[in-house]
Design a protein around this motif. Structure first.
Motif, mmCIF file in Angstrom:
data_model
loop_
_atom_site.group_PDB
_atom_site.id
_atom_site.type_symbol
_atom_site.label_atom_id
_atom_site.label_comp_id
_atom_site.label_asym_id
_atom_site.label_seq_id
_atom_site.Cartn_x
_atom_site.Cartn_y
_atom_site.Cartn_z
ATOM 1 N N VAL A 171 11.176 -11.163 0.119
ATOM 2 C CA VAL A 171 9.812 -10.888 0.584
ATOM 3 C C VAL A 171 9.802 -9.672 1.499
ATOM 4 C CG1 VAL A 171 7.922 -11.780 1.995
ATOM 5 C CG2 VAL A 171 9.016 -13.251 0.311
ATOM 6 N N ALA A 172 10.783 -9.558 2.375
ATOM 7 C CA ALA A 172 10.859 -8.408 3.279
ATOM 8 C C ALA A 172 11.030 -7.108 2.493
ATOM 9 C CB ALA A 172 12.010 -8.591 4.262
ATOM 10 N N ASP A 173 11.859 -7.128 1.457
ATOM 11 C CA ASP A 173 12.033 -5.934 0.624
ATOM 12 C C ASP A 173 10.731 -5.549 -0.062
ATOM 13 O OD1 ASP A 173 14.675 -5.743 1.319
ATOM 14 O OD2 ASP A 173 15.435 -6.631 -0.544
ATOM 15 N N GLU A 174 10.002 -6.530 -0.569
ATOM 16 C CA GLU A 174 8.726 -6.265 -1.227
ATOM 17 C C GLU A 174 7.725 -5.661 -0.246
ATOM 18 O OE1 GLU A 174 5.789 -5.961 -4.067
ATOM 19 O OE2 GLU A 174 7.914 -6.386 -4.345
ATOM 20 N N LEU A 175 7.664 -6.202 0.964
ATOM 21 C CA LEU A 175 6.737 -5.652 1.959
ATOM 22 C C LEU A 175 7.111 -4.234 2.366
ATOM 23 C CD1 LEU A 175 6.165 -8.770 4.216
ATOM 24 C CD2 LEU A 175 4.566 -7.736 2.605
ATOM 25 N N ARG A 176 8.405 -3.971 2.511
ATOM 26 C CA ARG A 176 8.839 -2.602 2.832
ATOM 27 C C ARG A 176 8.456 -1.636 1.724
ATOM 28 N NH1 ARG A 176 13.972 -4.682 3.659
ATOM 29 N NH2 ARG A 176 13.974 -5.704 5.652
ATOM 30 N N SER A 177 8.623 -2.054 0.476
ATOM 31 C CA SER A 177 8.281 -1.206 -0.657
ATOM 32 C C SER A 177 6.786 -0.900 -0.674
ATOM 33 C CB SER A 177 8.702 -1.903 -1.953
ATOM 34 O OG SER A 177 8.265 -1.180 -3.060
ATOM 35 N N ARG A 178 5.976 -1.925 -0.447
ATOM 36 C CA ARG A 178 4.516 -1.709 -0.443
ATOM 37 C C ARG A 178 4.094 -0.817 0.713
ATOM 38 N NH1 ARG A 178 1.434 -7.130 -2.411
ATOM 39 N NH2 ARG A 178 2.699 -7.478 -4.273
ATOM 40 N N LEU A 179 4.714 -0.989 1.870
ATOM 41 C CA LEU A 179 4.383 -0.154 3.017
ATOM 42 C C LEU A 179 4.757 1.301 2.750
ATOM 43 C CD1 LEU A 179 3.303 -0.038 5.884
ATOM 44 C CD2 LEU A 179 5.620 -0.506 6.689
ATOM 45 N N ARG A 180 5.910 1.508 2.130
ATOM 46 C CA ARG A 180 6.342 2.866 1.793
ATOM 47 C C ARG A 180 5.366 3.510 0.802
ATOM 48 N NH1 ARG A 180 11.543 1.888 1.656
ATOM 49 N NH2 ARG A 180 11.315 0.735 -0.274
ATOM 50 N N ASP A 181 4.933 2.750 -0.223
ATOM 51 C CA ASP A 181 3.970 3.270 -1.193
ATOM 52 C C ASP A 181 2.640 3.588 -0.534
ATOM 53 O OD1 ASP A 181 5.903 2.931 -3.111
ATOM 54 O OD2 ASP A 181 5.041 1.069 -3.926
ATOM 55 N N PHE A 182 2.214 2.744 0.394
ATOM 56 C CA PHE A 182 0.967 2.980 1.104
ATOM 57 C C PHE A 182 1.044 4.258 1.927
ATOM 58 C CE2 PHE A 182 -1.585 2.425 4.981
ATOM 59 C CZ PHE A 182 -2.833 2.338 4.423
ATOM 60 N N ALA A 183 2.173 4.459 2.604
ATOM 61 C CA ALA A 183 2.338 5.657 3.438
ATOM 62 C C ALA A 183 2.320 6.917 2.576
ATOM 63 C CB ALA A 183 3.635 5.569 4.225
ATOM 64 N N VAL A 184 2.947 6.877 1.413
ATOM 65 C CA VAL A 184 2.974 8.043 0.522
ATOM 66 C C VAL A 184 1.577 8.326 0.012
ATOM 67 C CG1 VAL A 184 3.781 8.847 -1.723
ATOM 68 C CG2 VAL A 184 5.382 7.776 -0.139
ATOM 69 N N ARG B 223 -1.280 7.550 1.371
ATOM 70 C CA ARG B 223 -2.129 8.033 2.455
ATOM 71 C C ARG B 223 -1.817 9.482 2.782
ATOM 72 N NH1 ARG B 223 -3.482 5.101 8.152
ATOM 73 N NH2 ARG B 223 -5.000 6.638 8.733
ATOM 74 N N ALA B 224 -0.550 9.870 2.753
ATOM 75 C CA ALA B 224 -0.147 11.255 3.039
ATOM 76 C C ALA B 224 -0.676 12.196 1.962
ATOM 77 C CB ALA B 224 1.367 11.350 3.140
ATOM 78 N N GLU B 225 -0.730 11.730 0.721
ATOM 79 C CA GLU B 225 -1.235 12.573 -0.372
ATOM 80 C C GLU B 225 -2.734 12.841 -0.248
ATOM 81 O OE1 GLU B 225 -0.086 10.406 -3.815
ATOM 82 O OE2 GLU B 225 1.961 11.146 -3.784
ATOM 83 N N ARG B 226 -3.467 11.921 0.363
ATOM 84 C CA ARG B 226 -4.919 12.097 0.511
ATOM 85 C C ARG B 226 -5.263 13.163 1.525
ATOM 86 N NH1 ARG B 226 -7.052 6.043 1.209
ATOM 87 N NH2 ARG B 226 -5.803 5.157 -0.439
ATOM 88 N N ARG B 227 -4.387 13.442 2.435
ATOM 89 C CA ARG B 227 -4.698 14.406 3.501
ATOM 90 C C ARG B 227 -4.671 15.814 3.022
ATOM 91 N NH1 ARG B 227 -1.786 12.049 8.878
ATOM 92 N NH2 ARG B 227 -2.955 10.147 8.898
#
Length: 65
Positions: A46-59, A61-65
């Motif tokens: 579960v921790a690995d899945e959450l880290r993966s989703r957080l990393r995808d979210f950060a990428v 969000r950075a692309e939208r800027r």
């Protein structure tokens, strides 16, 4: 009545009989299975899945800027 007369350590055996399998189960669950089984604990998965989703979210969000 017999246990009351036996003293404070009369229930040590039953406690050990309960605590030992609980401790073994906890160790097995947190360290990835018993007998060398390549099973990962559910918490790590579960921790690995959450880290993966957080990393995808950060990428994303950075692309939208």
């Amino acid at each position: 009545m017999a246990l009351a007369q036996a003293g404070p350590h009369a229930d040590t055996g039953p406690r050990a009989a309960f605590i030992t399998p609980v401790a073994h189960g906890r160790w097995t669950w947190t360290h990835g299975g018993g007998s060398g089984a390549p099973v990962r604990p559910a918490v790590a998965a579960v921790a690995d899945e959450l880290r993966s989703r957080l990393r995808d979210f950060a990428v994303t969000r950075a692309e939208r800027r």
